[in-house]
Design a protein around this motif. Structure first.
Motif, PDB file in Angstrom:
ATOM      1  N   GLY A 186      54.020  39.036  93.500  1.00  0.00           N
ATOM      2  CA  GLY A 186      54.156  38.759  92.074  1.00  0.00           C
ATOM      3  C   GLY A 186      53.853  39.777  91.268  1.00  0.00           C
ATOM      4  O   GLY A 186      53.652  39.534  90.055  1.00  0.00           O
ATOM      5  N   LEU A 187      53.469  41.092  91.745  1.00  0.00           N
ATOM      6  CA  LEU A 187      53.052  42.232  91.142  1.00  0.00           C
ATOM      7  C   LEU A 187      53.860  43.070  90.744  1.00  0.00           C
ATOM      8  O   LEU A 187      53.806  44.282  90.115  1.00  0.00           O
ATOM      9  N   GLY A 188      55.201  42.791  91.228  1.00  0.00           N
ATOM     10  CA  GLY A 188      56.431  43.714  90.951  1.00  0.00           C
ATOM     11  C   GLY A 188      56.925  44.601  92.179  1.00  0.00           C
ATOM     12  O   GLY A 188      57.693  45.369  92.322  1.00  0.00           O
ATOM     13  N   GLU A 189      56.477  43.950  93.499  1.00  0.00           N
ATOM     14  CA  GLU A 189      56.739  44.561  94.475  1.00  0.00           C
ATOM     15  C   GLU A 189      58.274  44.218  94.861  1.00  0.00           C
ATOM     16  O   GLU A 189      58.697  43.145  94.725  1.00  0.00           O
ATOM     17  N   THR A 190      59.020  44.913  95.797  1.00  0.00           N
ATOM     18  CA  THR A 190      60.291  44.476  96.258  1.00  0.00           C
ATOM     19  C   THR A 190      60.220  43.829  97.636  1.00  0.00           C
ATOM     20  O   THR A 190      59.179  44.029  98.487  1.00  0.00           O
ATOM     21  N   LYS A 238      47.523  51.806  93.617  1.00  0.00           N
ATOM     22  CA  LYS A 238      46.668  52.727  92.656  1.00  0.00           C
ATOM     23  C   LYS A 238      46.652  51.708  91.296  1.00  0.00           C
ATOM     24  O   LYS A 238      45.677  51.958  90.458  1.00  0.00           O
ATOM     25  N   LYS A 239      47.696  51.174  91.001  1.00  0.00           N
ATOM     26  CA  LYS A 239      47.739  50.528  89.756  1.00  0.00           C
ATOM     27  C   LYS A 239      47.042  49.043  89.586  1.00  0.00           C
ATOM     28  O   LYS A 239      46.084  48.789  88.813  1.00  0.00           O
ATOM     29  N   VAL A 240      46.816  48.634  90.831  1.00  0.00           N
ATOM     30  CA  VAL A 240      46.212  47.365  90.913  1.00  0.00           C
ATOM     31  C   VAL A 240      44.809  47.324  91.396  1.00  0.00           C
ATOM     32  O   VAL A 240      43.920  46.612  91.096  1.00  0.00           O
ATOM     33  N   ARG A 241      44.646  48.213  92.416  1.00  0.00           N
ATOM     34  CA  ARG A 241      43.139  48.358  93.155  1.00  0.00           C
ATOM     35  C   ARG A 241      42.189  49.475  92.546  1.00  0.00           C
ATOM     36  O   ARG A 241      41.304  49.443  92.859  1.00  0.00           O
ATOM     37  N   ILE A 242      43.162  50.508  91.790  1.00  0.00           N
ATOM     38  CA  ILE A 242      42.462  51.567  91.109  1.00  0.00           C
ATOM     39  C   ILE A 242      41.475  52.509  92.157  1.00  0.00           C
ATOM     40  O   ILE A 242      41.922  53.585  92.607  1.00  0.00           O
ATOM     41  N   GLN A 243      40.549  52.135  92.510  1.00  0.00           N
ATOM     42  CA  GLN A 243      39.409  52.843  93.202  1.00  0.00           C
ATOM     43  C   GLN A 243      39.775  52.748  94.856  1.00  0.00           C
ATOM     44  O   GLN A 243      39.024  53.495  95.644  1.00  0.00           O
ATOM     45  N   ALA A 244      40.542  51.863  95.188  1.00  0.00           N
ATOM     46  CA  ALA A 244      40.921  51.596  96.669  1.00  0.00           C
ATOM     47  C   ALA A 244      41.994  52.585  97.202  1.00  0.00           C
ATOM     48  O   ALA A 244      42.865  52.924  96.294  1.00  0.00           O
ATOM     49  N   LYS A 245      42.242  52.578  98.345  1.00  0.00           N
ATOM     50  CA  LYS A 245      43.192  53.490  99.048  1.00  0.00           C
ATOM     51  C   LYS A 245      43.922  52.429 100.041  1.00  0.00           C
ATOM     52  O   LYS A 245      43.467  51.991 100.884  1.00  0.00           O
ATOM     53  N   ILE A 258      49.383  35.304 102.594  1.00  0.00           N
ATOM     54  CA  ILE A 258      50.231  35.713 101.659  1.00  0.00           C
ATOM     55  C   ILE A 258      50.117  34.556 100.435  1.00  0.00           C
ATOM     56  O   ILE A 258      50.272  33.558 100.750  1.00  0.00           O
ATOM     57  N   GLY A 259      49.833  35.247  99.327  1.00  0.00           N
ATOM     58  CA  GLY A 259      49.707  34.194  98.143  1.00  0.00           C
ATOM     59  C   GLY A 259      50.459  34.631  96.834  1.00  0.00           C
ATOM     60  O   GLY A 259      50.593  35.966  96.710  1.00  0.00           O
ATOM     61  N   GLN A 260      50.463  33.875  95.901  1.00  0.00           N
ATOM     62  CA  GLN A 260      51.007  34.073  94.569  1.00  0.00           C
ATOM     63  C   GLN A 260      49.883  34.935  93.813  1.00  0.00           C
ATOM     64  O   GLN A 260      48.577  34.044  93.681  1.00  0.00           O
ATOM     65  N   TYR A 261      50.087  35.999  92.950  1.00  0.00           N
ATOM     66  CA  TYR A 261      49.079  36.297  92.316  1.00  0.00           C
ATOM     67  C   TYR A 261      49.082  35.830  90.936  1.00  0.00           C
ATOM     68  O   TYR A 261      50.085  35.492  90.485  1.00  0.00           O
ATOM     69  N   LEU A 262      48.018  35.314  90.535  1.00  0.00           N
ATOM     70  CA  LEU A 262      47.675  34.706  89.190  1.00  0.00           C
ATOM     71  C   LEU A 262      46.728  35.708  88.336  1.00  0.00           C
ATOM     72  O   LEU A 262      45.618  35.868  88.821  1.00  0.00           O
ATOM     73  N   PRO A 296      49.408  42.009  84.613  1.00  0.00           N
ATOM     74  CA  PRO A 296      50.206  41.031  84.424  1.00  0.00           C
ATOM     75  C   PRO A 296      50.926  40.503  85.620  1.00  0.00           C
ATOM     76  O   PRO A 296      51.202  41.322  86.461  1.00  0.00           O
ATOM     77  N   VAL A 297      51.253  39.125  85.567  1.00  0.00           N
ATOM     78  CA  VAL A 297      52.262  38.703  86.763  1.00  0.00           C
ATOM     79  C   VAL A 297      53.730  39.048  86.250  1.00  0.00           C
ATOM     80  O   VAL A 297      54.159  38.910  85.239  1.00  0.00           O
ATOM     81  N   LYS A 298      54.412  39.690  87.301  1.00  0.00           N
ATOM     82  CA  LYS A 298      55.768  40.199  87.010  1.00  0.00           C
ATOM     83  C   LYS A 298      56.711  39.202  87.677  1.00  0.00           C
ATOM     84  O   LYS A 298      57.869  38.903  86.934  1.00  0.00           O
ATOM     85  N   ASN A 299      56.570  38.308  88.612  1.00  0.00           N
ATOM     86  CA  ASN A 299      57.336  37.356  89.068  1.00  0.00           C
ATOM     87  C   ASN A 299      56.626  36.293  89.834  1.00  0.00           C
ATOM     88  O   ASN A 299      55.717  36.594  90.505  1.00  0.00           O
ATOM     89  N   PHE A 300      57.279  34.862  89.789  1.00  0.00           N
ATOM     90  CA  PHE A 300      56.641  34.006  90.427  1.00  0.00           C
ATOM     91  C   PHE A 300      57.871  33.590  91.718  1.00  0.00           C
ATOM     92  O   PHE A 300      58.936  33.401  91.350  1.00  0.00           O
ATOM     93  N   LEU A 301      57.227  33.559  92.980  1.00  0.00           N
ATOM     94  CA  LEU A 301      58.033  33.299  94.038  1.00  0.00           C
ATOM     95  C   LEU A 301      57.901  31.907  94.206  1.00  0.00           C
ATOM     96  O   LEU A 301      56.921  31.161  93.999  1.00  0.00           O
ATOM     97  N   THR A 302      59.104  31.259  94.889  1.00  0.00           N
ATOM     98  CA  THR A 302      59.142  29.879  95.149  1.00  0.00           C
ATOM     99  C   THR A 302      58.703  29.709  96.553  1.00  0.00           C
ATOM    100  O   THR A 302      58.368  30.597  97.463  1.00  0.00           O
ATOM    101  N   PRO A 303      58.218  28.486  96.793  1.00  0.00           N
ATOM    102  CA  PRO A 303      57.772  27.889  98.042  1.00  0.00           C
ATOM    103  C   PRO A 303      58.467  28.500  99.329  1.00  0.00           C
ATOM    104  O   PRO A 303      58.191  28.881 100.302  1.00  0.00           O
TER     105      PRO A 303
END
Length: 281
Positions: A202-206, A169-176, A227-231, A239-246
Motif C-alpha cells: 500500500g506504499l505505491g508498489e506494483t 530509500k523513500k520509506v526506510r531512508i537510512q536502511a538499504k 505481508i500486511g497493509q501499511y497504515l 501516506p498510504v497510496k492504496n488499500f489492498l483487499t483481503p
C-alpha cells in the motif's frame, strides 16, 4: 474498533480489561517497552488478550527517522542495564511460551546495543522455557553483531525488508535493501536458524515489484514471510497510496507459498509479530 477504508472493513480489538490490563500494569511497573504500544499495532488487543507481546529493547526513542514508523526519533536515553533481567522475569511471570524481542536502532552506541540483546536472550533462556524470536535491526550491516545473535541461537531471527527496492530509500531512508538481504543470507550461511522477514503493502508498489521482491527474499533462503497493509501512524508519515483487499492478500500468499516459503502470513492486519508463535512449529 472498526476501520473502514475504500469499503474494506477491518475489525480490531482494544486492549481493555482482564489480561490486557494486567500486562499493561506490569509493563508500567517495570518500565518496559513493547513494539505493540510504540508502533500502534492494530493487533494489540487480540495479542494481549492471549498473553502474547513483543518487547522493545534499548528504550523507545530511535536514532533513525523511517517515514513509516510510529516510534519517536531523537536522542535516546541512557541504557537501562536492568532491562534484560526485567524482561526475563516478566516472561517467566506471565508464562509466555514464545517471546518476540525487537529494538530501536541505537546508531549512537559503539556496539549498537548488542550487549543488551545478548544479555536479554541469555536471561530469558536461563529462567524460562520460552522460545525466542529476535527481530533485529540492521546493525549498519556489521556481521560481528549478527554473529553474536546467531551464537545465542534464538529459534527465529527476523529482519524486515519492509518494502520493494524502488521505495526503500523513500520509506526506510537510512536502511538499504541489499544490506537487509545480506544480513538474512548470512544467517542461513552460518547457521540452521529459521529466518523471517516482512513486507508492508500500500506504499505505491506494483504487483510486479512485489513478486520480484518475493523472489529476492526466497533466493536468500528466508523461511517465513509476513505481508500486511501499511497504515500511516499520523498525517506526517508516509501516506498510504492504496488499500489492498483481503482477496489480494490471499493472492499474494498463494504466490509466495508456491515459491517454497514454509509459512506465509498475509492479510491487511498482519504485522511482523502476527501469530509469531506458529512459526517455530
Amino acid at each position: 474498533m472498526n476501520i473502514y477504508k475504500n469499503n474494506i472493513k477491518l475489525k480490531v480489538r482494544f486492549p481493555i480489561g482482564g489480561k490486557s490490563d494486567s500486562i499493561n500494569n506490569l509493563l508500567l511497573k517495570e518500565s518496559l517497552n513493547t513494539i505493540c504500544k510504540s508502533s500502534y499495532c492494530p493487533n494489540i488487543g487480540t495479542c494481549w488478550k492471549n498473553g502474547v507481546l513483543s518487547f522493545l529493547l534499548l528504550g523507545n526513542i530511535c536514532t533513525r527517522s523511517c517515514n513509516f514508523c510510529a516510534i519517536k526519533t531523537g536522542n535516546p536515553k541512557q541504557i537501562n542495564m536492568l532491562e534484560p533481567y526485567k524482561i526475563a522475569n516478566t516472561v517467566k511471570r506471565m508464562e509466555i511460551k514464545h517471546v518476540v524481542l525487537t529494538s530501536v536502532n541505537r546508531d549512537d552506541l559503539k556496539d549498537m546495543g548488542i550487549k543488551i540483546w545478548i544479555q536479554t536472550i541469555r536471561e530469558i533462556k536461563q529462567i524460562s522455557t520460552s522460545s525466542i524470536e529476535a527481530l533485529i535491526p540492521d546493525f549498519k550491516g556489521h556481521k560481528k553483531q549478527l554473529a553474536l545473535i546467531i551464537k545465542e541461537h534464538p529459534e527465529i531471527i527476523s529482519h524486515n525488508i519492509e518494502t520493494v527496492p524502488r521505495l526503500t530509500k523513500k520509506v526506510r531512508i537510512q536502511a538499504k535493501y541489499e544490506r537487509s538481504l545480506s544480513l538474512l543470507k548470512y544467517i542461513k550461511k552460518t547457521s540452521d536458524i529459521r529466518t523471517k522477514t516482512g513486507l508492508m503493502l500500500g506504499l505505491g508498489e506494483t504487483e510486479v515489484e512485489v513478486i520480484n521482491t518475493f523472489k529476492d527474499i526466497r533466493k536468500a533462503n528466508i523461511d517465513i514471510l509476513t505481508i500486511g497493509q501499511y497504515l500511516a501512524p499520523t498525517l506526517k508519515h508516509y501516506p498510504v497510496k492504496n488499500f489492498l483487499t483481503p482477496k489480494k492478500f490471499k493472492y499474494y500468499k498463494n504466490i509466495a507459498l508456491d515459491m517454497g516459503f514454509l509459512f506465509v502470513e498475509s492479510n491487511p492486519l498482519v504485522r511482523s509479530s502476527y501469530k509469531a508463535y506458529k512459526h517455530i512449529i
